[in-house]
Structures are given as C-alpha cells and as structure tokens.
Design an enzyme around this catalytic site. Structure first.
Site, mmCIF file in Angstrom:
data_model
loop_
_atom_site.group_PDB
_atom_site.id
_atom_site.type_symbol
_atom_site.label_atom_id
_atom_site.label_comp_id
_atom_site.label_asym_id
_atom_site.label_seq_id
_atom_site.Cartn_x
_atom_site.Cartn_y
_atom_site.Cartn_z
ATOM 1 N N GLY A 95 -1.510 -3.936 3.163
ATOM 2 C CA GLY A 95 -2.545 -4.508 2.302
ATOM 3 C C GLY A 95 -2.583 -6.013 2.440
ATOM 4 N N GLY A 153 -5.101 -7.810 0.434
ATOM 5 C CA GLY A 153 -5.901 -8.329 -0.675
ATOM 6 C C GLY A 153 -5.119 -9.428 -1.367
ATOM 7 N N HIS A 159 -16.260 0.088 -16.627
ATOM 8 C CA HIS A 159 -16.739 -1.259 -16.916
ATOM 9 C C HIS A 159 -18.128 -1.177 -17.535
ATOM 10 C CE1 HIS A 159 -17.708 -5.438 -16.510
ATOM 11 N NE2 HIS A 159 -16.547 -5.710 -15.933
ATOM 12 N N ARG A 209 -13.442 -3.891 -22.599
ATOM 13 C CA ARG A 209 -14.320 -3.033 -21.802
ATOM 14 C C ARG A 209 -14.412 -1.614 -22.318
ATOM 15 N NH1 ARG A 209 -12.446 -5.356 -15.906
ATOM 16 N NH2 ARG A 209 -13.447 -7.358 -16.254
ATOM 17 N N GLU A 243 -3.024 -3.761 -7.782
ATOM 18 C CA GLU A 243 -3.646 -2.621 -8.467
ATOM 19 C C GLU A 243 -2.966 -1.302 -8.109
ATOM 20 O OE1 GLU A 243 -7.973 -2.666 -8.295
ATOM 21 O OE2 GLU A 243 -8.100 -0.674 -9.199
ATOM 22 N N ARG A 297 -7.371 -2.390 -19.044
ATOM 23 C CA ARG A 297 -7.101 -3.745 -18.558
ATOM 24 C C ARG A 297 -8.133 -4.711 -19.131
ATOM 25 N NH1 ARG A 297 -9.215 -6.919 -14.651
ATOM 26 N NH2 ARG A 297 -10.377 -5.284 -13.571
HETATM 27 C C1 LIG Z 1 -16.793 -5.737 -8.187
HETATM 28 C C2 LIG Z 1 -15.441 -6.094 -8.756
HETATM 29 C C3 LIG Z 1 -15.266 -7.296 -9.413
HETATM 30 C C4 LIG Z 1 -14.023 -7.639 -9.944
HETATM 31 N N1 LIG Z 1 -13.876 -8.828 -10.585
HETATM 32 C C5 LIG Z 1 -12.662 -9.161 -11.078
HETATM 33 C C6 LIG Z 1 -12.468 -10.410 -11.731
HETATM 34 O O1 LIG Z 1 -13.372 -11.188 -11.873
HETATM 35 N N2 LIG Z 1 -11.231 -10.696 -12.191
HETATM 36 C C7 LIG Z 1 -10.178 -9.842 -12.062
HETATM 37 O O2 LIG Z 1 -9.074 -10.162 -12.495
HETATM 38 N N3 LIG Z 1 -10.335 -8.662 -11.419
HETATM 39 C C8 LIG Z 1 -11.541 -8.302 -10.926
HETATM 40 N N4 LIG Z 1 -11.692 -7.110 -10.293
HETATM 41 C C9 LIG Z 1 -10.505 -6.293 -9.992
HETATM 42 C C10 LIG Z 1 -9.765 -6.896 -8.798
HETATM 43 O O3 LIG Z 1 -10.705 -7.371 -7.866
HETATM 44 C C11 LIG Z 1 -8.855 -5.895 -8.092
HETATM 45 O O4 LIG Z 1 -8.091 -5.197 -9.020
HETATM 46 C C12 LIG Z 1 -7.904 -6.639 -7.153
HETATM 47 O O5 LIG Z 1 -8.634 -7.495 -6.308
HETATM 48 C C13 LIG Z 1 -7.068 -5.677 -6.343
HETATM 49 O O6 LIG Z 1 -6.306 -6.435 -5.432
HETATM 50 P P1 LIG Z 1 -5.203 -5.757 -4.539
HETATM 51 O O7 LIG Z 1 -4.653 -6.827 -3.672
HETATM 52 O O8 LIG Z 1 -4.272 -4.994 -5.397
HETATM 53 O O9 LIG Z 1 -6.001 -4.673 -3.653
HETATM 54 P P2 LIG Z 1 -7.256 -4.817 -2.668
HETATM 55 O O10 LIG Z 1 -7.920 -6.115 -2.734
HETATM 56 O O11 LIG Z 1 -8.069 -3.581 -2.891
HETATM 57 O O12 LIG Z 1 -6.612 -4.745 -1.240
HETATM 58 C C14 LIG Z 1 -6.118 -3.556 -0.704
HETATM 59 C C15 LIG Z 1 -5.617 -3.824 0.684
HETATM 60 O O13 LIG Z 1 -4.882 -2.711 1.130
HETATM 61 C C16 LIG Z 1 -5.325 -2.307 2.399
HETATM 62 N N5 LIG Z 1 -5.095 -0.880 2.493
HETATM 63 C C17 LIG Z 1 -5.335 0.072 1.561
HETATM 64 N N6 LIG Z 1 -4.914 1.270 2.004
HETATM 65 C C18 LIG Z 1 -4.394 1.065 3.225
HETATM 66 C C19 LIG Z 1 -3.789 1.911 4.175
HETATM 67 N N7 LIG Z 1 -3.622 3.210 3.965
HETATM 68 N N8 LIG Z 1 -3.383 1.369 5.342
HETATM 69 C C20 LIG Z 1 -3.546 0.028 5.596
HETATM 70 N N9 LIG Z 1 -4.083 -0.818 4.707
HETATM 71 C C21 LIG Z 1 -4.504 -0.296 3.544
HETATM 72 C C22 LIG Z 1 -6.766 -2.736 2.478
HETATM 73 O O14 LIG Z 1 -7.139 -2.877 3.822
HETATM 74 C C23 LIG Z 1 -6.695 -4.063 1.726
HETATM 75 O O15 LIG Z 1 -6.260 -5.073 2.607
HETATM 76 C C24 LIG Z 1 -12.937 -6.747 -9.792
HETATM 77 C C25 LIG Z 1 -13.122 -5.534 -9.140
HETATM 78 C C26 LIG Z 1 -14.371 -5.194 -8.645
HETATM 79 C C27 LIG Z 1 -14.547 -3.855 -8.023
#
Ligand SMILES: Cc1cc2nc3c(=O)[nH]c(=O)nc-3n(C[C@H](O)[C@H](O)[C@H](O)COP(=O)(O)OP(=O)(O)OC[C@H]3O[C@@H](n4cnc5c(N)ncnc54)[C@H](O)[C@@H]3O)c2cc1C
Length: 640
Positions: A46, A48, A272, A336, A431, A441
């Site tokens: 990941g 993100g 949401h 929410r 997440e 949340r």
């Molecule tokens: C439209 C929207 C708006 C939002 N706005 C806000 C906000 O304003 N403030 C806030 O706090 N939160 C917000 N959120 C929530 C927040 O964006 C997410 O909870 C957060 O960005 C998740 O981050 P993460 O790094 O955990 O995962 P992600 O950003 O989902 O990253 C997941 C990563 O894992 C990789 N991955 C997944 N499975 C595999 C696999 N099997 N093999 C290899 N790679 C894999 C993907 O390629 C990616 O790189 C929002 C969510 C949405 C949908």
C-alpha cells in the site's frame, strides 16, 4: 453461525496513566542499531497515506523497504480522493481545543466502541502530523496573517480541521510521495507498482512475506521479509456502490485473515450523508460531496410531502431545516451516522426531493449572501465544479441534492496498541485496521489516523518487534512458501477454468445491492438472515458460472476483479454474521430492533461493550476484547 472463542486482550498498552502510555511504550520499545537496520527487509503493501508515510519513514530509519501498490503510481492510491481535511489538536483558534478534547470527541463520536489508549495516542500525535506535512511543503489553507486556517467537521464544537481547499488528501499524498520518492531514489525502497498481493506467507507462525501478481505480465512472484505491513485501505466496495475508488478492495486483509489474522468489527461501516444521489441502474461509482460543505451549507427538505416545486420557489417558512431543528447545538454538523439516518428518515417519510424522492437539499444561498461568492469559491470551488459536471446543475444558483452512501469501513484487521495483528510480524495500518474509530468515524479523522500510524506509531513499534524477535532465515524453497505460491496459482487457474456465462460485475452488483438493502443504513434480524441465506448461494453461483475472458499471462482486468469479488463474497458473510450477532445499535450499525423512542441508536453497554475479533475457520470463531472506559464514560450520545 459462529462459535465462541476465548477472550482476547490488547497486551501492548503499558499499564501507566493514559497520558504517559505512548511515551512509556516508545521508551520500553527495543531499538535496532542503525547499522543493523539495513539488514532487515520490511514489506509494505500500500502506498496511500498510511503506506506511503510508513514506507518513507522506515526507509529513512534505514530499513530496506519493499513496497507494493496495484495502481501505476503510488500517487494514485485512493487517499488522493480525500477532500475535506485532517484533524489536529493544535488549538490555533484558541477555541478550547486540546489533545484531551480530541480524544473525548473521538471516543464519543465512535459511540464508545473504540480503545481509549489508541485514541488518546492519536490525539497526542495529531499536532506532529501537521508539522511534518508543513515541513514537506503541503499547501494547507492559510489565514491572511499566514497562520494555518481551520474549519469545522461533524461531531465537534471546535475548529480543528486543517485543509487544502477540497484536495487535502491529494496534497498530503504528494507530501508523503515525495518523501517516498526520495527513498526510492536512494535505493532504500524497492517499489513494485501494478503488482497485487494475493496471499500472505506465514512461516513458523510469523508473517514472512507475500505472494504477488504483476498485473501487466501476470507473473506470480514471492517476496520474503522480516515483517509485513498491510496499508491496503478499506473494504467499502463490498457494497459495490460506494464513494471509494473502484479498485479499492479487501483482498490483502481477507487473505491475511484466512492465514490467521483476526478481523475486528466487520459490520462497522460508515454511511456518509452528503453524496450525490444515484442517477440510475448502471452507475458503478458514487461521488462524495465533502463534509466540509456542512460548515456553510444548510440542509433542508420541503415541509410538504412530495413537493415538486423548484427549491427557489419554496418560501423560507415552508422549509424544514431538520438538523438545525432536531439537533440545535450541532445543527448541520452532527456526526455522519446521525445526519445519514435523519436524511433517510425524511426521505422514507415522503419529504425527499429529486428523482424517486431520494435526496435532501444542501443549500449555500445564505452563505453566499453572507460571505460573497468569491469566499465560497475559495473554500469549495473544486467541489462545486465537480457537482456541476456530474449533475449539470449549478450549486451557486440552486441547492445541491445529496443522499447518504457507503463511504468508509471502521472494521478491519484486529491490531493491538503496537498495530500488530494476531499474526506476529504482520502489522496493519490506516483504514485496513480496525483501530481508532469505534462504530462511527468522525470526519477528517481517517487522514489523521493513517498518517499517525505511518509517520509515528509503526516506526516505533516495528523497531520493538524486529529488535526483540528471533527470526530464522526463510528461503523461497521452504515448504510454506512454495505451498502458498502454489495455492495462489491454483486459484487463478480455477477461476479461469470456470468459463461461465455471468460477468464478474453482475455478481458484484448483486452482492452490493443485497448488502445495501439488508445491511446498509438500517438492519433487522429478518433482513440479515435473508442476506445470509443468499450470499452463500451467490458465492456458489460465482464459482460455477463466472465468465473471465483471456488468460492469466497478460493484463486481464476481469481476472483482477474476479479475484477481488471472490473475496468480497466471503467477507460479506462475516460482515452479516457480525451485524446479526451485535444485538444493539451503535454508530453506523443501526439495528431497527434497538432504537430509542426518538429513533436514535440504542447501545447495550452491558452486553456489547467489546470489540468482536473474528478468527477464520469453517465456522467463524468470536473472540471478545472487552473495552474499558476509564476516562470517557459511556453515555447516551447527545448532539441536541
Ligand atoms: C471521496 C472520499 C473523500 C474522503 N475525504 C476524507 C477527508 O477529507 N478526511 C479524512 O480524514 N478522510 C477522508 N476520506 C477517507 C480517507 O481518504 C481514507 O480512509 C484514507 O485515505 C485511507 O488511506 P489508506 O492509506 O489507509 O488506504 P488507501 O489510500 O486506500 O491506499 C491503499 C493502498 O493499498 C494498495 N493496495 C490495496 N490492496 C492491495 C493489494 N492486494 N496489493 C497491493 N497493493 C494493494 C493500493 O494500491 C493503495 O496504494 C475520504 C474518503 C473518500 C472515499
């Protein structure tokens, strides 16, 4: 349906007063001498905000990081979509904020289903995240005098949300990505983009690697390491329609679950309140309108049922600003879960607007009059543009129409205070874990948690694991490694050999509809039981009749989707079981049988004040982690 297992406890939290726990943990954590860090390989799946920040920080510390994402660039991780902002207890506004208040709001907002120690630590490190991001050059909005600007998000009465217009996730991700890029360039991070983890390798009870598939060539490869970090995001797409990126999926955490990692509170999903309503049967994605809009937008419906007059023709005294009426203290900024249910109740009672009556208005007329259009453009311009492009309506002229949609998953792999799962050496961040948000949340808390985990928490606790664990050498020829890789290959062959008639999407769509109807905004025993009968049938049909054209030795997006949908079909069943067993309402989990006379969620603290940690098996095994509330005492949540 399930069997009871032994209780589970978080043994990593130090037994000292709340405010001292994180310092104590960092102090007692074993360190790894800088010269030895180079010898350790750490897999991070990941890129993100959670994975990107973790990979960059671990590499900066000197570890050799092997990092994966399925997108073509780390910068396309779903975090890029985050709009509204990120919370931090900086108290720049001098409006009474503090780490303790952020902690309190988050525990209460989560409806008293989160672990106090973790939430307090999150509040403690929140300020550091902003400092880190500012040092990286993240262009947060600023006041005229140069100080960082903040705005309000739901469920709180202070202004602690830092933002970069409606693109906060993108800007923060660019910050994490440039830190990661520096380490890639320095040779400390080995990046595998367009590569998907399909299984976890467990050797002698410890996580020691992953099996992955190159999505361009189809090549299956094995990667070994001393620890594995999953930062793979949420599983909201089990509902098919959600605000998540289309590619977001549960495969990494689900496969890890099947290898021994417990899955916590799978039924805690977030709906949401402010999304653009569905436009038709063939839609495959929903669009969020950020919660930040509720700072200035006022939510209302006509007082008359089935009123089809254009909104601007409905006089002020014929409008019901129902959130302001029902929840005067928090008004449009209730959390929410509460805002979503209120919108649904209004629509169910016949007051909804737009096609099918499935919408409520979010109106900026007052704010535009008070502040002027340029101020609104500066705050939300890109969101307004997005709305206009999708609906062909101009939100500067007419109110937006919004309706609740699936958005975030509070459930995820169970982790202790160290963010370590029940498989030693498998850490889960962002997440993908269940940690900090309880049953609901609060807005702007996901980015805070992902970055807290990646920049600050994991780097300390992983040291402790690597510094204190005897790790034998593992080779590609080892039995457990070969077996896992073989199973991955067999599963792909099996999928391709079905050659059925139904598309992967048709299965996913049917599953999503079932989940939304019976396990969405409100849930009943009857509906959940019905869904529990249908999901296994649907899964059997999938394995009998799915059609996947092409081969495995090429770019094959149907195969990618099939792999993911097969996992959703299994996860869905656990989610339903969890929702059925939790005979209470809390946060996003609203069981119609358990509500107050006013229609609010009725918790059952005597019987359900625990984290449900599920172990995989023929029949799922339930392990309960009892929650202790020493500081924020559970009360009926009130936002009136
Ligand atoms: C439209 C929207 C708006 C939002 N706005 C806000 C906000 O304003 N403030 C806030 O706090 N939160 C917000 N959120 C929530 C927040 O964006 C997410 O909870 C957060 O960005 C998740 O981050 P993460 O790094 O955990 O995962 P992600 O950003 O989902 O990253 C997941 C990563 O894992 C990789 N991955 C997944 N499975 C595999 C696999 N099997 N093999 C290899 N790679 C894999 C993907 O390629 C990616 O790189 C929002 C969510 C949405 C949908």
């Amino acid at each position: 349906m399930y069997v009871e297992g032994s209780p589970i406890a978080d043994r990593a939290t130090p037994d000292v007063p709340l405010e001292k726990r994180w310092d104590e943990r960092k102090f007692t954590a074993k360190l790894v001498n800088p010269a030895n860090r180079r010898k350790h390989r750490v897999i991070v799946v990941g890129t993100g905000l959670a994975g990107g920040s973790a990979g960059a920080t671990l590499a900066e510390q000197g570890y050799h990081v092997v990092q994966f994402c399925f997108q073509d660039s780390p910068r396309r991780a779903h975090s890029v979509a985050a709009q509204g902002g990120i919370n931090a207890a900086k108290n720049y506004r001098n409006d009474g904020d503090s780490a303790y208040r952020l902690f309190y709001d988050t525990v209460k907002g989560g409806d008293f289903r989160s672990r106090e120690s973790n939430v307090y630590r999150l509040a403690q490190v929140s300020g550091q995240i902003i400092d880190q991001a500012v040092a990286q050059g993240v262009p947060f909005a600023r006041e005229y005098g140069g100080l960082l600007d903040t705005r309000s998000f739901g469920g709180v009465q202070v202004q602690r949300t830092f933002y970069a217009r409606g693109q906060t996730g993108q800007q923060l991700l660019i910050g994490a990505y440039q830190a990661l890029s520096r380490q890639i360039d320095a040779g400390n991070v080995e990046l595998h983009a367009r590569t998907e983890m399909l299984d976890l390798i467990v050797v002698d009870g410890k996580a020691r690697g992953i099996v992955a598939r190159d999505l361009i060539t189809g090549e299956i490869s094995t990667h070994l390491a001393d620890a594995v970090v999953l930062a793979t995001g949420g599983y909201g797409n089990v509902f098919y329609l959600s605000t998540n990126a289309k590619g977001s999926n549960a495969t990494a955490i689900w496969r890890a679950h099947k290898r021994g990692a417990y899955f916590a509170n799978p039924c805690f999903t977030q709906i949401h309140p402010t999304c653009i309503p569905r436009s038709g049967e063939h839609q495959s994605k929903l669009t969020l309108m950020s919660e930040s809009l509720r700072n200035d937008g006022r939510i209302w419906v006509p007082k008359r049922q089935a009123d089809t007059r254009p909104p601007r023709d409905i006089p002020e005294d014929e409008r019901d600003y129902y959130l302001e009426r029902q929840y005067p203290s928090f008004g449009n900024l209730v959390p929410r879960d509460i805002a979503s249910r209120a919108a649904k109740n209004m629509c169910d009672a016949g007051y909804g607007v737009g096609p099918g009556g499935l919408g409520v208005y979010l109106d900026f007329a007052d704010a535009i009059e008070r502040l002027g259009r340029p101020a609104i453009e500066a705050r939300y311009g890109n969101l307004f543009d997005m709305y206009q492009r999708i609906t062909a309506e101009d939100p500067y002229q007419v109110p937006m129409r919004i309706y609740p949609a699936i958005h975030y998953t509070m459930g995820g792999l169970w982790v202790d205070y160290d963010l370590q799962s029940t498989v030693p050496g498998l850490f889960v961040i962002g997440e993908a874990n269940f940690s900090d948000h309880g049953a609901n949340r609060l807005g702007a808390s996901a980015l805070m948690q992902g970055l807290a985990d990646g920049y600050f928490v994991l780097p300390a606790t992983l040291n402790d694991y690597l510094g204190g664990t005897e790790l034998d050498s593992v080779q590609a020829e080892d039995e457990a490694v070969v077996r896992t890789e073989t199973q991955v290959r067999q599963r792909i062959e099996q999928l391709l050999s079905i050659k059925g008639k139904r598309s992967v999407d048709s299965f996913h769509r049917e599953l999503g509809l079932l989940m939304w109807d019976y396990c969405g905004m409100s849930r009943t025993r009857e509906g959940l039981t019905k869904a529990l009968e249908r999901v296994p049938e649907l899964r059997a049909e999938f394995w009998r009749d799915v059609r996947i054209p092409g081969s495995s030795a090429e770019l094959n997006q149907e195969l990618e989707k099939a792999n993911r949908v097969a996992d959703f079909l299994e996860l869905a069943e656990l989610l339903l079981i969890d929702a059925l067993h939790r005979e209470e309402s809390c946060g996003g989990h609203f069981r119609e049988e358990h509500q107050t006379p006013e229609g609010e969620a009725r918790r059952d603290d005597d019987n359900f004040s625990y984290v449900a940690a599920w172990e995989h098996g023929e029949i799922p095994v339930l392990h309960r982690e009892e929650l202790a509330f020493e500081h924020v005492h559970p009360t009926q949540r009130s936002y009136t």
